[in-house]
Design a protein around this motif. Structure first.
Motif, PDB file in Angstrom:
ATOM      1  N   SER A 143      38.626  54.207  41.099  1.00 46.70           N
ATOM      2  CA  SER A 143      39.624  53.360  40.440  1.00 46.70           C
ATOM      3  C   SER A 143      39.331  51.878  40.594  1.00 46.70           C
ATOM      4  O   SER A 143      40.099  51.032  40.131  1.00 46.70           O
ATOM      5  N   THR A 144      38.203  51.552  41.227  1.00 51.45           N
ATOM      6  CA  THR A 144      37.817  50.161  41.481  1.00 51.45           C
ATOM      7  C   THR A 144      37.880  49.312  40.216  1.00 51.45           C
ATOM      8  O   THR A 144      37.378  49.721  39.164  1.00 51.45           O
ATOM      9  N   ALA A 145      38.480  48.148  40.313  1.00 47.94           N
ATOM     10  CA  ALA A 145      38.486  47.156  39.226  1.00 47.94           C
ATOM     11  C   ALA A 145      38.960  47.739  37.897  1.00 47.94           C
ATOM     12  O   ALA A 145      38.398  47.467  36.844  1.00 47.94           O
ATOM     13  N   GLY A 146      39.981  48.572  37.947  1.00 49.36           N
ATOM     14  CA  GLY A 146      40.529  49.121  36.715  1.00 49.36           C
ATOM     15  C   GLY A 146      39.873  50.395  36.236  1.00 49.36           C
ATOM     16  O   GLY A 146      40.254  50.939  35.201  1.00 49.36           O
ATOM     17  N   GLY A 147      38.882  50.893  36.962  1.00 48.52           N
ATOM     18  CA  GLY A 147      38.244  52.152  36.606  1.00 48.52           C
ATOM     19  C   GLY A 147      36.774  52.007  36.279  1.00 48.52           C
ATOM     20  O   GLY A 147      36.371  51.115  35.531  1.00 48.52           O
ATOM     21  N   ARG A 148      35.966  52.874  36.855  1.00 51.78           N
ATOM     22  CA  ARG A 148      34.521  52.871  36.624  1.00 51.78           C
ATOM     23  C   ARG A 148      34.016  54.291  36.399  1.00 51.78           C
ATOM     24  O   ARG A 148      34.630  55.251  36.852  1.00 51.78           O
ATOM     25  N   PHE A 149      32.887  54.383  35.703  1.00 52.66           N
ATOM     26  CA  PHE A 149      32.197  55.652  35.623  1.00 52.66           C
ATOM     27  C   PHE A 149      31.647  56.021  36.996  1.00 52.66           C
ATOM     28  O   PHE A 149      31.747  57.167  37.427  1.00 52.66           O
ATOM     29  N   PHE A 150      31.056  55.042  37.662  1.00 48.64           N
ATOM     30  CA  PHE A 150      30.461  55.296  38.971  1.00 48.64           C
ATOM     31  C   PHE A 150      30.221  53.973  39.680  1.00 48.64           C
ATOM     32  O   PHE A 150      30.204  52.902  39.068  1.00 48.64           O
ATOM     33  N   THR A 151      30.008  54.077  40.978  1.00 45.83           N
ATOM     34  CA  THR A 151      29.536  52.956  41.784  1.00 45.83           C
ATOM     35  C   THR A 151      28.487  53.486  42.752  1.00 45.83           C
ATOM     36  O   THR A 151      28.696  54.515  43.404  1.00 45.83           O
ATOM     37  N   LEU A 152      27.344  52.794  42.839  1.00 46.19           N
ATOM     38  CA  LEU A 152      26.308  53.111  43.817  1.00 46.19           C
ATOM     39  C   LEU A 152      26.236  51.963  44.809  1.00 46.19           C
ATOM     40  O   LEU A 152      26.147  50.796  44.413  1.00 46.19           O
ATOM     41  N   ASN A 153      26.289  52.282  46.092  1.00 47.63           N
ATOM     42  CA  ASN A 153      26.191  51.280  47.148  1.00 47.63           C
ATOM     43  C   ASN A 153      25.041  51.607  48.084  1.00 47.63           C
ATOM     44  O   ASN A 153      24.758  52.777  48.344  1.00 47.63           O
ATOM     45  N   ILE A 154      24.381  50.576  48.577  1.00 48.46           N
ATOM     46  CA  ILE A 154      23.486  50.714  49.722  1.00 48.46           C
ATOM     47  C   ILE A 154      24.078  49.844  50.812  1.00 48.46           C
ATOM     48  O   ILE A 154      24.216  48.631  50.632  1.00 48.46           O
ATOM     49  N   ALA A 155      24.473  50.490  51.913  1.00 49.31           N
ATOM     50  CA  ALA A 155      25.184  49.800  52.985  1.00 49.31           C
ATOM     51  C   ALA A 155      26.452  49.170  52.422  1.00 49.31           C
ATOM     52  O   ALA A 155      27.250  49.862  51.796  1.00 49.31           O
ATOM     53  N   ALA A 156      26.622  47.856  52.572  1.00 54.94           N
ATOM     54  CA  ALA A 156      27.914  47.247  52.263  1.00 54.94           C
ATOM     55  C   ALA A 156      28.111  46.857  50.806  1.00 54.94           C
ATOM     56  O   ALA A 156      29.238  46.711  50.354  1.00 54.94           O
ATOM     57  N   HIS A 157      27.023  46.690  50.064  1.00 50.32           N
ATOM     58  CA  HIS A 157      27.240  46.135  48.715  1.00 50.32           C
ATOM     59  C   HIS A 157      26.757  47.049  47.602  1.00 50.32           C
ATOM     60  O   HIS A 157      25.952  47.956  47.794  1.00 50.32           O
ATOM     61  N   GLU A 158      27.299  46.789  46.417  1.00 49.37           N
ATOM     62  CA  GLU A 158      26.978  47.581  45.233  1.00 49.37           C
ATOM     63  C   GLU A 158      25.573  47.259  44.738  1.00 49.37           C
ATOM     64  O   GLU A 158      25.159  46.104  44.736  1.00 49.37           O
ATOM     65  N   VAL A 159      24.871  48.296  44.293  1.00 48.76           N
ATOM     66  CA  VAL A 159      23.573  48.080  43.658  1.00 48.76           C
ATOM     67  C   VAL A 159      23.596  48.522  42.195  1.00 48.76           C
ATOM     68  O   VAL A 159      22.672  48.219  41.440  1.00 48.76           O
ATOM     69  N   ALA A 160      24.649  49.230  41.800  1.00 49.55           N
ATOM     70  CA  ALA A 160      24.809  49.593  40.389  1.00 49.55           C
ATOM     71  C   ALA A 160      26.236  50.071  40.157  1.00 49.55           C
ATOM     72  O   ALA A 160      26.826  50.720  41.029  1.00 49.55           O
ATOM     73  N   PHE A 161      26.775  49.740  39.001  1.00 49.82           N
ATOM     74  CA  PHE A 161      28.053  50.304  38.582  1.00 49.82           C
ATOM     75  C   PHE A 161      28.186  50.171  37.074  1.00 49.82           C
ATOM     76  O   PHE A 161      27.475  49.397  36.421  1.00 49.82           O
ATOM     77  N   SER A 162      29.085  50.959  36.512  1.00 51.76           N
ATOM     78  CA  SER A 162      29.442  50.862  35.095  1.00 51.76           C
ATOM     79  C   SER A 162      30.947  51.024  34.979  1.00 51.76           C
ATOM     80  O   SER A 162      31.513  51.984  35.517  1.00 51.76           O
ATOM     81  N   THR A 163      31.590  50.097  34.300  1.00 54.37           N
ATOM     82  CA  THR A 163      33.041  50.152  34.150  1.00 54.37           C
ATOM     83  C   THR A 163      33.424  51.043  32.976  1.00 54.37           C
ATOM     84  O   THR A 163      32.645  51.234  32.032  1.00 54.37           O
ATOM     85  N   LEU A 164      34.623  51.563  33.025  1.00 56.17           N
ATOM     86  CA  LEU A 164      35.159  52.316  31.894  1.00 56.17           C
ATOM     87  C   LEU A 164      35.628  51.341  30.815  1.00 56.17           C
ATOM     88  O   LEU A 164      36.321  50.365  31.125  1.00 56.17           O
ATOM     89  N   PRO A 165      35.258  51.558  29.560  1.00 53.86           N
ATOM     90  CA  PRO A 165      35.798  50.710  28.484  1.00 53.86           C
ATOM     91  C   PRO A 165      37.301  50.940  28.369  1.00 53.86           C
ATOM     92  O   PRO A 165      37.766  52.079  28.373  1.00 53.86           O
ATOM     93  N   LYS A 166      38.045  49.842  28.291  1.00 53.63           N
ATOM     94  CA  LYS A 166      39.496  49.982  28.353  1.00 53.63           C
ATOM     95  C   LYS A 166      40.173  48.818  27.640  1.00 53.63           C
ATOM     96  O   LYS A 166      39.733  47.665  27.762  1.00 53.63           O
ATOM     97  N   ASN A 167      41.225  49.127  26.875  1.00 50.34           N
ATOM     98  CA  ASN A 167      42.010  48.086  26.191  1.00 50.34           C
ATOM     99  C   ASN A 167      41.128  47.131  25.400  1.00 50.34           C
ATOM    100  O   ASN A 167      41.243  45.904  25.510  1.00 50.34           O
ATOM    101  N   ASN A 168      40.243  47.709  24.585  1.00 48.58           N
ATOM    102  CA  ASN A 168      39.327  46.942  23.733  1.00 48.58           C
ATOM    103  C   ASN A 168      38.296  46.134  24.517  1.00 48.58           C
ATOM    104  O   ASN A 168      37.605  45.286  23.939  1.00 48.58           O
ATOM    105  N   ARG A 169      38.204  46.370  25.829  1.00 46.61           N
ATOM    106  CA  ARG A 169      37.171  45.718  26.622  1.00 46.61           C
ATOM    107  C   ARG A 169      35.939  46.615  26.656  1.00 46.61           C
ATOM    108  O   ARG A 169      36.064  47.829  26.827  1.00 46.61           O
ATOM    109  N   PRO A 170      34.747  46.044  26.504  1.00 48.67           N
ATOM    110  CA  PRO A 170      33.535  46.876  26.479  1.00 48.67           C
ATOM    111  C   PRO A 170      33.173  47.386  27.867  1.00 48.67           C
ATOM    112  O   PRO A 170      33.660  46.897  28.886  1.00 48.67           O
ATOM    113  N   GLN A 171      32.336  48.363  27.901  1.00 46.77           N
ATOM    114  CA  GLN A 171      31.764  48.860  29.152  1.00 46.77           C
ATOM    115  C   GLN A 171      30.835  47.793  29.714  1.00 46.77           C
ATOM    116  O   GLN A 171      30.001  47.245  29.013  1.00 46.77           O
ATOM    117  N   ILE A 172      30.995  47.486  31.006  1.00 43.57           N
ATOM    118  CA  ILE A 172      30.146  46.512  31.691  1.00 43.57           C
ATOM    119  C   ILE A 172      29.286  47.245  32.715  1.00 43.57           C
ATOM    120  O   ILE A 172      29.785  48.062  33.486  1.00 43.57           O
TER     121      ILE A 172
END
Length: 237
Positions: free
Chosen positions: A100-129
């Motif tokens: 549910s991070t940041a309004g919803g994501r397809f996935f999040t990949l982390n190595i240790a503490a920080h993200e190395v890849a993610f994709s957000t869910l397109p929502k309310n006319n906002r594109p997938q990031i």
């Protein structure tokens, strides 16, 4: 780690393989009742026979496989980075499906503490990031940088305080077809492998789990691992 599943009640699930493999129990190790002499294929077959309701997060895994472009993108990330060779280090690196991070994501990949890849869910006319964190050597590939800018993407340096000193963020809006195309650009595989590989080695030496380990989706990784193994077998044939 050859195969694995995360289940809701490990005690009830464990009983079945213990009973089925009882004749193959290793009895010549003092004080050990959890060792069995079985092949990986035998163990995997038993895991594949688990009931859907026993598997944690199965609907999310099914949802991942229902979108082929999403599944293929995750496979590329695993293959390009070599994550599939770090199965025993799960918890140092983590995959979370549909958080549910940041309004919803397809996935999040982390190595240790920080993200190395993610994709957000397109929502309310906002594109997938889509974000991929990789080595700054990608900046030397001008054709790839031009491709990113032509697709309304951008690059940021030194995004995370906990990151290694030579990482950059590539951000792209668009679906997974765009991301799969990005992965085929010159230098992308090298830059992902360089940054993720060094991060995994350093974190592995520290032997410390990620703060995101409790959210790691072992069953999604197991499904991806099985798919990669199937692809390798077909190529061998």
């Amino acid at each position: 780690m050859a195969d694995f599943r995360k289940v809701s009640d490990w005690r009830s699930v464990e009983y079945n393989p213990h009973y089925v493999f009882r004749e193959q129990a290793v009895k010549n190790v003092d004080g050990q009742r959890e060792l069995f002499s079985v092949s990986i294929a035998q163990a995997s077959l038993r895991l594949n026979e688990l009931k859907p309701e026993e598997i944690v997060g199965k609907p999310k895994v099914d949802r991942m496989f229902a979108d082929e472009s999403f599944r293929d993108y995750l496979l590329k990330l695993f293959q390009f980075s070599g994550l599939y060779r770090w199965m025993n280090e799960q918890g140092i690196w983590t995959l979370t499906l549909f958080p549910s991070t940041a309004g919803g994501r397809f996935f999040t990949l982390n190595i240790a503490a920080h993200e190395v890849a993610f994709s957000t869910l397109p929502k309310n006319n906002r594109p997938q990031i889509n974000m991929v964190y990789l080595d700054s050597l990608i900046l030397d590939f001008s054709t790839t940088m031009n491709w990113v800018y032509e697709h309304d993407g951008f690059v940021e340096e030194d995004t995370y305080p906990s990151a290694l000193e030579h990482g950059v963020t590539v951000m792209l809006s668009g679906d997974f077809e765009i991301m799969n195309e990005f992965m085929s650009q010159n230098g992308v595989r090298r830059a992902i492998l360089a940054y993720w590989g060094e991060s995994l080695i350093r974190r592995g030496e520290e032997n410390r789990l990620s703060i995101h380990a409790r959210h790691h989706d072992y069953n999604a990784v197991a499904a991806l691992k099985k798919l990669m193994a199937s692809g390798e077998k077909q190529r061998a044939l």
